[in-house]
Each structure stands twice: as structure tokens, then as C-alpha cells.
Design an enzyme around this catalytic site. Sequence first.
Site, PDB file in Angstrom:
ATOM      1  N   LYS A 133       0.821  -1.266  -0.101  1.00 50.68           N
ATOM      2  CA  LYS A 133      -0.060  -0.107   0.028  1.00 50.68           C
ATOM      3  C   LYS A 133       0.823   1.337   0.037  1.00 50.68           C
ATOM      4  CE  LYS A 133      -4.269   1.160   0.097  1.00 50.68           C
ATOM      5  NZ  LYS A 133      -5.432   0.490  -0.447  1.00 50.68           N
ATOM      6  N   ASP A 173      -6.847   4.431  -4.656  1.00 50.27           N
ATOM      7  CA  ASP A 173      -7.569   4.096  -3.192  1.00 50.27           C
ATOM      8  C   ASP A 173      -8.365   5.732  -3.009  1.00 50.27           C
ATOM      9  OD1 ASP A 173      -7.961   2.195  -0.813  1.00 50.27           O
ATOM     10  OD2 ASP A 173      -7.676   3.989  -0.087  1.00 50.27           O
TER      11      ASP A 173
HETATM   12  P1  NDP Z   1     -13.077   7.695  -2.892  1.00 46.81           P
HETATM   13  O1  NDP Z   1     -12.090   8.662  -2.498  1.00 46.81           O
HETATM   14  O2  NDP Z   1     -13.698   7.475  -4.277  1.00 46.81           O
HETATM   15  O3  NDP Z   1     -14.307   8.003  -1.954  1.00 46.81           O
HETATM   16  C1  NDP Z   1     -14.202   8.132  -0.600  1.00 46.81           C
HETATM   17  C2  NDP Z   1     -15.565   8.472   0.013  1.00 46.81           C
HETATM   18  O4  NDP Z   1     -15.546   8.390   1.548  1.00 46.81           O
HETATM   19  C3  NDP Z   1     -15.994   9.884  -0.200  1.00 46.81           C
HETATM   20  O5  NDP Z   1     -17.367   9.947  -0.517  1.00 46.81           O
HETATM   21  C4  NDP Z   1     -15.338  10.615   0.933  1.00 46.81           C
HETATM   22  O6  NDP Z   1     -16.235  11.976   0.972  1.00 46.81           O
HETATM   23  C5  NDP Z   1     -15.877   9.731   1.850  1.00 46.81           C
HETATM   24  N1  NDP Z   1     -14.586   9.826   3.041  1.00 46.81           N
HETATM   25  C6  NDP Z   1     -13.262   9.722   2.912  1.00 46.81           C
HETATM   26  N2  NDP Z   1     -12.594  10.023   3.959  1.00 46.81           N
HETATM   27  C7  NDP Z   1     -13.587  10.440   4.977  1.00 46.81           C
HETATM   28  C8  NDP Z   1     -13.773  10.355   6.232  1.00 46.81           C
HETATM   29  N3  NDP Z   1     -12.659  10.746   6.994  1.00 46.81           N
HETATM   30  N4  NDP Z   1     -14.917  10.865   6.992  1.00 46.81           N
HETATM   31  C9  NDP Z   1     -16.084  10.656   6.176  1.00 46.81           C
HETATM   32  N5  NDP Z   1     -16.142  10.415   4.970  1.00 46.81           N
HETATM   33  C10 NDP Z   1     -15.019  10.104   4.362  1.00 46.81           C
HETATM   34  O7  NDP Z   1     -12.521   6.332  -2.289  1.00 46.81           O
HETATM   35  P2  NDP Z   1     -12.955   4.800  -2.452  1.00 46.81           P
HETATM   36  O8  NDP Z   1     -14.430   4.745  -2.681  1.00 46.81           O
HETATM   37  O9  NDP Z   1     -12.072   4.487  -3.518  1.00 46.81           O
HETATM   38  O10 NDP Z   1     -12.601   4.033  -1.057  1.00 46.81           O
HETATM   39  C11 NDP Z   1     -13.427   3.982   0.004  1.00 46.81           C
HETATM   40  C12 NDP Z   1     -13.071   2.735   0.906  1.00 46.81           C
HETATM   41  O11 NDP Z   1     -12.812   1.814   0.333  1.00 46.81           O
HETATM   42  C13 NDP Z   1     -11.579   3.147   1.469  1.00 46.81           C
HETATM   43  O12 NDP Z   1     -11.677   2.437   2.849  1.00 46.81           O
HETATM   44  C14 NDP Z   1     -10.706   2.370   0.397  1.00 46.81           C
HETATM   45  O13 NDP Z   1      -9.677   1.928   1.169  1.00 46.81           O
HETATM   46  C15 NDP Z   1     -11.562   0.945   0.213  1.00 46.81           C
HETATM   47  N6  NDP Z   1     -11.310   0.355  -0.872  1.00 46.81           N
HETATM   48  C16 NDP Z   1     -11.235   0.801  -2.140  1.00 46.81           C
HETATM   49  C17 NDP Z   1     -11.040   0.055  -3.419  1.00 46.81           C
HETATM   50  C18 NDP Z   1     -11.193   0.783  -4.697  1.00 46.81           C
HETATM   51  O14 NDP Z   1     -11.088   0.056  -5.615  1.00 46.81           O
HETATM   52  N7  NDP Z   1     -11.523   2.069  -4.759  1.00 46.81           N
HETATM   53  C19 NDP Z   1     -10.758  -1.251  -3.022  1.00 46.81           C
HETATM   54  C20 NDP Z   1     -10.686  -1.791  -1.885  1.00 46.81           C
HETATM   55  C21 NDP Z   1     -11.046  -1.149  -0.710  1.00 46.81           C
HETATM   56  P3  NDP Z   1     -15.780  13.406   0.228  1.00 46.81           P
HETATM   57  O15 NDP Z   1     -16.141  13.042  -1.137  1.00 46.81           O
HETATM   58  O16 NDP Z   1     -16.362  14.272   1.051  1.00 46.81           O
HETATM   59  O17 NDP Z   1     -14.438  13.261   0.279  1.00 46.81           O
END
Ligand code: NDP
Length: 457
Positions: A133, A173
Site C-alpha cells: 500500500k 484508493d
Molecule cells: P473515494 O476517494 O472514491 O471515496 C471516498 C468516500 O468516502 C468519499 O465520499 C469521501 O467523502 C468519503 N470519506 C473519505 N474519508 C472520509 C472521512 N474521514 N470521513 C467521512 N467520509 C470520508 O475512495 P474509494 O471509494 O475508492 O474508497 C473507499 C474505501 O474503500 C476506502 O476505505 C478504501 O481503502 C476502500 N477500498 C477501495 C477500493 C477501490 O477499488 N477503490 C478497493 C478496496 C477497498 P468526500 O467526497 O467528501 O471526500
Amino acid sequence: MTSNNNEVRQYIDKVLEDIKIKNPSEYEFHQATKEVLSSLKPLLLKEPRYMQNSILERIVIPERTIIFRVSWMDDNHKIQINTGYRVQFNSSVGIYKGGLRFHPSVNLGIIKFLGFEQIFKNSLTGLSIGGAKGGSDFDPKGKSDGEILRFCQSFMNELYRHIGSTKDVPAGDIGVGGREIAYLFGQYKKLTGLFDGVLTGKGLNYGGSMARTEATGYGSVYFAQNVLKSVNKEIKGMRCCVSGSGNVALYTIQKLHTLGAVAVACSDSKGTLYHENGLDFETLKEIKEVNHGDLKTYTEIFEDSIYTPKEHYAQDTHHIWSIPCDIAFPSATQNELNLHDAKNLIANGVLLVNEGANMPTTLEATKYLIENGVLFAPAKAANAGGVATSQLEMAQNSSMVSWSFEEVDKKLKDIMDGIFKRAYETAKEFGCEGDLIMGTNIAGFKKVADAMIRQGV
Ligand code: NDP
């Protein structure tokens, strides 16, 4: 020869204690290692070779940790400095693989927790991929395209020497989507002169795979279907709350609707959105994925939807988990579902918590949910669809072919079914039928640990 209960407990406790002493401020890493190691007890009791070969002591230390300076020029010609990380955790079963996160909260402890989880997740997919990572404390929010480009180029100026299509293949991510991957890939190509599959999540016109964007969200829903099937239920008609509104959350919502379930709520870092009749996927996608905008604007289009800003959440809770639902899909970030949230979900009759994000549920909340009979699908299994499809992208790159959306989606579904089967059957083998946390951790660990033993010290 088998080990006795006390011996195993003391062994696990000692490794966990040493982690805290040697890495004092890495709280998320402490949490992730505690969750995995504690669930390995039945395996260590039955098979002493893991203790004899000091596997736990070895597996909790990354093979390599790279920390580097990333300096870049902002639009006002001021030099900005961030920290970059790549933690190459374990390559026993394949090349390093795992995403890059750009978020101001990023620190070594967070990258290590994510890299550690990635080892077992990748192993569980049944594919040959090791765990890694990386990322930076850079915040892409509010930055111009030019600033993001310059940051990505500077980040890659150091990272390129540590990665490669047969060595370490990063992906996206939080904060790293199609735009960032493209800038990173462009700079890698300039520096090395190579056009190869060094990153996944690439655009379709330069080596990306169909369905990679959708994969984690779709995979999460396929996994939930398997869990429901094991208790003779189906997803159709289920009301769901999906936290986040990023990549994972959006495509979870889309797949839920395709299968006849109703996603009624989602969120972002500023607030929660509730739409009783079901969220409109295309509108959400336009607001969050295309315009990188504010979730609140959804209410201007759908007047019957309700937006609750973060400042109005009840103390120590996340509003989305107080909305009644059958399935909760925490899909935003780590520790976003705590004990108060778990109590609210149970009071409203939740049936399943299916983790889309990495480690979204605190240890206390997980314990409480399980003790109260809630089905629980752990992240390492439920969100493995993203990395599995990344591996499919690598396979297409190296053989210079492109599969159709339907082909990739079918392979993804088969992989998720396979992950569920491995986790379910492993739990059963160790006398804990239905305990998917134990099944996931033991199955993921065993393959890696056995490879480490076979490969010597
Ligand atoms: P994105 O950046 O696309 O989206 C993240 C979302 O979560 C956004 O809506 C963001 O809000 C919100 N968010 C992030 N941090 C916070 C916080 N501290 N408090 C509240 N809301 C928060 O990321 P992903 O969708 O790619 O990833 C989401 C999760 O899934 C993570 O844990 C990641 O590690 C996991 N994951 C992702 C994969 C992938 O293929 N993308 C694969 C496996 C796991 P805002 O829009 O306001 O920033």
C-alpha cells in the site's frame, strides 16, 4: 504435536505487545494486527509449524518501507511539501499489489494497516498477488488540475524506481481515481520509456480494463448476495444504507438497484443524504464522480430527499447508521462505524453489515454486532473485487488482449463466489460455521504463511 491454549495465547499476546512497543503511534496498525492475529488462534492450536517458524513475528513487519519527500509547485508558484509512502509488505505469493491513497490523514500507521490487510485480502482472492500500500498526506480537494498533475509527477519521480509490472503494481484508493492514475502513468512512462502494466485502474484507451471502476462496489454486492444465500435470504427488496459516495459507494448503489434492492442513504465527509424512494445513481455519479462536488446539491434536484450536515450528527455517531436499513454497507473510510452506530443499527433491525471500505468497523462495534446476531462480512473478503479485477487488468496487459465488460464482470462474480466459499468453508473446518472474520483471516493467512515457510528464512 499440537500446541496448548495458553502457549498460543501468550505467543499472540507477545507479538501484539511488541508491535505496540516498536511502533508506538501506529494505532490503526495496532487495530488491524490485533484483529487478524486474535482470530488465528484455532489454526495455531492445530498446526504448530507457524509458531515454530516465527511466522507471526515475521508477517507483521513489512519487507520494505519507503518514505520520501514530494515537493511540488502550487498555482501561486509556492513550493509545497508532502510525504510519500510505499510499504511493500509481503511478496510470498506474488508481486506487491495495493492502492495509493492521497488524503491529509495519511501517515505511516494508516499505510501499514492497509498494507497488512492487503496481504490477506490478496491471498484470499486465489490469485498470485502479494500485499502493499502507499500514498501521501496530499489533499487533492480544492486543488487545480495543474496542481494535481505536478504533485503526481513529483510523487512518481521517486516512486518509479521501486515499482514495475513484475515487481510492484499500485492502483487507486481514496483520493486516487482515473485522473491521478493517468498522471502517474504518464510520468512513469516518461521516466522509464516503458509502456507496461505498472499501474491498474488505467483509462480504457491506454490499457485499462472494462469493469475495473465498478469492480469493488459490484464485488461487495456479489459478496453480500452470497452471505444472504447462506441464510436462505435474497437481496431483492432489501433497504440499504451505503456510506461514502466515492468509487466503492457509487457502484455498490448501482449494483444494488440492478438487483432489485433499494439504497436509501449515502454520505460524504460533510454530511448524509437520505432519499426514501431510493437514491438516483446517475445524479449521484454526476455530482461526485464527474464534478467532484457536494452531496448537498442532490436535494436541489430531488426535493423529497433530506441532507443532514455533519454538524447536526448526534454526539459520537455517524448519522447514516441511525437510518433504518436491512443491510449496512460502510464504504467510506476506516473506523466510521463505532459502538454507538452498531447499537443504532441493531435497534433498527439490521440484518447484515457488509464492509466495502477497509476496516470501517471498530473492534468494539464488530464484537457487539456479532454478539447480537448480525451477519458480518469483513472487508478483506467483501471488498476484494477491486484488487481481483486489477489482477485481471494485469493479465490483459501482459497478454495484450481486452476482455468485454460482461467477461470481466462474470470473472469478478466467480472470484467473489470463490472468496465466499473459501472463507465459509474455512470457518466451518475450524468449528466456527458462519464466522466469516475467522474464515477470511485463516484462509488468507494460511496460504501466505505456508509460502513463507516453503521459501525458507
Ligand atoms: P473515494 O476517494 O472514491 O471515496 C471516498 C468516500 O468516502 C468519499 O465520499 C469521501 O467523502 C468519503 N470519506 C473519505 N474519508 C472520509 C472521512 N474521514 N470521513 C467521512 N467520509 C470520508 O475512495 P474509494 O471509494 O475508492 O474508497 C473507499 C474505501 O474503500 C476506502 O476505505 C478504501 O481503502 C476502500 N477500498 C477501495 C477500493 C477501490 O477499488 N477503490 C478497493 C478496496 C477497498 P468526500 O467526497 O467528501 O471526500
